[in-house]
Design a protein around this motif. Structure first.
Motif, PDB file in Angstrom:
ATOM      1  N   UNK A  78       1.118  -1.214  -0.304  1.00 45.93           N
ATOM      2  CA  UNK A  78      -0.116   0.360   0.193  1.00 45.93           C
ATOM      3  C   UNK A  78       1.001   1.774   0.150  1.00 45.93           C
ATOM      4  N   UNK A  79       2.245   1.303   0.587  1.00 42.86           N
ATOM      5  CA  UNK A  79       2.986   2.195   0.499  1.00 42.86           C
ATOM      6  C   UNK A  79       3.904   2.238  -0.465  1.00 42.86           C
ATOM      7  N   UNK A  80       4.219   1.189  -0.697  1.00 42.61           N
ATOM      8  CA  UNK A  80       5.902   0.426  -1.189  1.00 42.61           C
ATOM      9  C   UNK A  80       6.513   0.988  -0.736  1.00 42.61           C
ATOM     10  N   UNK A  81       6.597   0.893   1.073  1.00 43.04           N
ATOM     11  CA  UNK A  81       7.304   0.356   1.674  1.00 43.04           C
ATOM     12  C   UNK A  81       6.768  -0.973   2.257  1.00 43.04           C
ATOM     13  N   UNK A 115      -0.103   7.001   6.073  1.00 41.81           N
ATOM     14  CA  UNK A 115      -0.176   5.612   5.529  1.00 41.81           C
ATOM     15  C   UNK A 115      -0.486   5.967   3.620  1.00 41.81           C
ATOM     16  N   UNK A 116      -0.913   6.877   3.018  1.00 40.87           N
ATOM     17  CA  UNK A 116      -1.648   7.100   1.811  1.00 40.87           C
ATOM     18  C   UNK A 116      -0.970   8.544   1.908  1.00 40.87           C
ATOM     19  N   UNK A 117      -0.403   8.585   2.514  1.00 38.45           N
ATOM     20  CA  UNK A 117       0.762  10.704   2.136  1.00 38.45           C
ATOM     21  C   UNK A 117       2.144   9.244   1.731  1.00 38.45           C
ATOM     22  N   UNK A 449      -1.594  19.459   4.864  1.00 36.63           N
ATOM     23  CA  UNK A 449      -2.798  19.905   4.980  1.00 36.63           C
ATOM     24  C   UNK A 449      -4.164  19.216   4.139  1.00 36.63           C
ATOM     25  N   UNK A 450      -3.905  18.265   3.188  1.00 40.63           N
ATOM     26  CA  UNK A 450      -4.597  17.451   2.517  1.00 40.63           C
ATOM     27  C   UNK A 450      -5.020  16.237   3.175  1.00 40.63           C
ATOM     28  N   UNK A 451      -3.575  15.961   3.241  1.00 39.83           N
ATOM     29  CA  UNK A 451      -3.027  14.240   4.464  1.00 39.83           C
ATOM     30  C   UNK A 451      -3.573  14.167   5.711  1.00 39.83           C
ATOM     31  N   UNK A 452      -3.699  15.656   6.014  1.00 39.90           N
ATOM     32  CA  UNK A 452      -4.080  15.793   7.680  1.00 39.90           C
ATOM     33  C   UNK A 452      -5.253  15.579   7.665  1.00 39.90           C
ATOM     34  N   UNK A 453      -6.775  15.977   6.986  1.00 43.23           N
ATOM     35  CA  UNK A 453      -7.282  15.237   7.386  1.00 43.23           C
ATOM     36  C   UNK A 453      -7.907  13.827   6.959  1.00 43.23           C
ATOM     37  N   UNK A 454      -7.318  13.271   6.870  1.00 40.53           N
ATOM     38  CA  UNK A 454      -8.080  11.989   6.900  1.00 40.53           C
ATOM     39  C   UNK A 454      -8.116  11.423   8.043  1.00 40.53           C
ATOM     40  N   UNK A 455      -8.694  10.218   8.699  1.00 37.02           N
ATOM     41  CA  UNK A 455      -8.615   9.661   9.925  1.00 37.02           C
ATOM     42  C   UNK A 455      -7.144   9.036  10.413  1.00 37.02           C
ATOM     43  N   UNK A 456      -6.751   8.772  11.826  1.00 30.88           N
ATOM     44  CA  UNK A 456      -6.256   8.004  11.747  1.00 30.88           C
ATOM     45  C   UNK A 456      -6.031   6.830  11.213  1.00 30.88           C
TER      46      UNK A 456
END
Ligand SMILES: Nc1nc2c(c(=O)[nH]1)N(C=O)[C@@H](CNc1ccc(C(=O)N[C@@H](CCC(=O)O)C(=O)O)cc1)CN2
Ligand SMILES: Nc1nc2c(ncn2[C@@H]2O[C@H](COP(=O)(O)OP(=O)(O)OP(=O)(O)O)[C@@H](O)[C@H]2O)c(=O)[nH]1
Ligand SMILES: [K+]
Ligand SMILES: [Mg+2]
Length: 458
Positions: A78-81, A115-117, A449-456
């Protein structure tokens, strides 16, 4: 590339069957392995395999939970890590204990959306796809979810990339013209750029048309039910919600404050607001309620105005009808199961062209017609195809409008015979605005700012 390893609970907090902790980063396998006791150490297992075992407290060696561990090595994750997922027994105590053991062992608690970031920063998805993941989590209807899934799979991204490619081709014509002026006359180049630019403008316009519907799908239509006391407003809210959310009695003035409820009408989400019946009143509490009703009316996208079939049109009704004509309104004549005392002709003449539906909420009549009237207004009569590409994000809409303006400037420039290197600037600007949608060269603080709106844990 990030160097630290992050961990978070990725499932809902609270009692559940199982809960998943996700760990991502270069040390994720090693960190989990230090706590894990199973048949074989995790650094020895093949990628994308699941293993049964226990997580032990590193200090005391006591068992924190019985788990299943999934090991996924970079880059097919999912993260490529490197990613390790620990499925714990649901319930907050074991899950928290396992997470704390991870954090005590060099993992860092992930920020919301991190994770999505990482999936974005590592190039697995672009920005609009990441934003779609968030939309998907928040979607309130099947249709909204479908739009988000399409976007998450890169449909909007591909469209944006195609538009950018078309702009690049125009710019390439220009470059050829500058380098080899004998190869293509300036006029011909201008002509080709004009054609391409018009085409791009048209495609952006298409996308912007979907934006209104996209917003509706995401946020719901702010819908307010108004009408005199006792016409059946709360009954209507309950009928549309298929639930008894609002108190219904035969006493006028039952609803004292504004009641809000999300309902789904043929795939269109309505943010439905029931209000205190509007009438001149001396009762202070009711007066406040009535004032709030007026306010809700002012903020509404859609007004459902109820009239009583069993009563003559009153002064309050006339005032409301006058107000309603300034809004998108559906007039509903309710209580048609009772003998008529309402002058329907007068109503028709007062409402102008507004749609009118007759109902008996009590006998569940006319509700289908009402739902159809709502769908007609907001889906503009068009049948919705599941595969349409929608723009639903305000950031995307803003950038599309910006790009459209630059393309339009380019078109006007060519038409008025402006030097083509001036036009080139407009087209480059359009190319950049479109690029921001998919996250090409956007500023770091905007990304944060965009990613901080995601949930934990996402
Ligand atoms: N347990 C679990 N379930 C989950 C997720 C997750 O992270 N973990 N997801 C998280 O949101 C969603 C699924 N999304 C995912 C998207 C891409 C990859 C992934 O590993 N992609 C790789 C490999 C693709 C392949 O093998 O074909 C890639 O694209 O390179 C995993 C999950 C929903 N369900
Ligand atoms: N006969 C008949 N009665 C209805 C109908 N719809 C609602 N009622 C009744 O009308 C009364 C008032 O209904 P409510 O839904 O409380 O009306 P309201 O507009 O919310 O009233 P307030 O909140 O007091 O302004 C209740 O007794 C309902 O059962 C209908 O279609 N026919
Ligand atoms: K009532
Ligand atoms: Mg009420």
């Amino acid at each position: 590339m990030e160097t630290d390893t992050i961990a978070a609970i990725s499932t809902t907090m609270g009692e559940a069957g199982i809960a998943v902790i996700r760990v991502s980063g270069p040390e994720s396998i090693a960190i989990v392995d230090r706590l894990y006791k199973g048949k074989q150490p995790l650094d020895a297992v093949p990628t994308h395999t699941v293993h049964y075992g226990r997580i032990l407290d590193p200090a005391e060696g006591k068992v924190l939970d019985e788990v299943l561990v999934t090991v996924m090595r970079a880059p097919r994750t999912f993260t490529r890590e490197d990613v390790v997922e620990i499925s714990c027994h649901g319930g907050m105590i074991p899950v928290q204990a396992v997470l704390e053991a991870l954090l005590a062992s060099e993992a860092r608690l992930a920020e919301p959306g991190e994770f999505t970031k990482r999936a974005f920063l590592n190039g697995r998805i672009d920005l609009s796809q990441a934003e779609a993941v968030m939309d998907l989590i928040r979607s309130k209807t099947d249709r909204a979810a479908r739009v988000a899934v399409n976007q998450a799979e890169g449909r909007l991204s591909r469209l944006i990339q195609r538009l950018r490619q078309e702009i690049l081709e125009s710019l390439a014509h220009l470059a050829v013209n500058v380098d080899y002026p004998e190869y293509d006359a300036e006029q011909l180049t201008g002509q080709k750029m004009l054609e391409k630019s018009r085409q791009v403008e048209q495609e952006i316009d298409h996308l912007l048309v979907t934006a209104r519907q996209g917003k509706i799908l995401r946020e719901g239509i702010a819908t307010v039910i108004v009408g005199r006391p006792n016409v059946g407003k709360s009954s209507l809210l309950n009928a549309l919600a298929h639930e008894n959310k609002a108190i219904v009695t035969d006493i006028p003035g039952t609803t004292r404050d504004v009641i809000e409820e999300y309902v789904n009408v043929r795939g269109i989400p309505l943010r439905l607001v029931d209000t205190a019946g509007i009438r001149e009143t001396e009762d202070l509490v009711e007066k406040i309620g009535v004032e709030r009703s007026h306010q809700a009316l002012a903020e509404a996208d859609l007004v459902l105005l109820l009239l009583n079939h069993a009563e003559e049109l009153g002064e309050d009704d006339r005032k409301l009808l006058k107000l309603a004509r300034e809004h998108t309104t559906i007039v509903i004549v309710n209580k048609t199961d009772l003998p008529s005392r309402l002058d329907l002709e007068e109503v028709t003449s007062l409402i102008g062209g507004l749609p009118l539906v007759t109902t008996s909420v009590k006998e569940e009549k006319g509700l289908d017609e009402l739902e159809q009237a709502i769908a007609d207004l907001f889906m503009e009569g068009r049948t919705q195809t599941a595969d349409a590409t929608y723009v639903s994000n305000t950031r995307h809409v803003h950038l599309l409008k910006e790009a459209r303006k630059h393309v339009h400037d380019a078109i006007e420039g060519i038409e008025s015979g402006m030097p083509l290197d001036m036009v080139e600037i407009d087209l480059k600007n359009a190319w950049e605005s479109l690029g921001e949608i998919i996250g090409d060269a956007v500023a770091e603080d905007l990304i944060d700012q965009i990613f901080s709106q995601f949930c934990l844990g996402k």
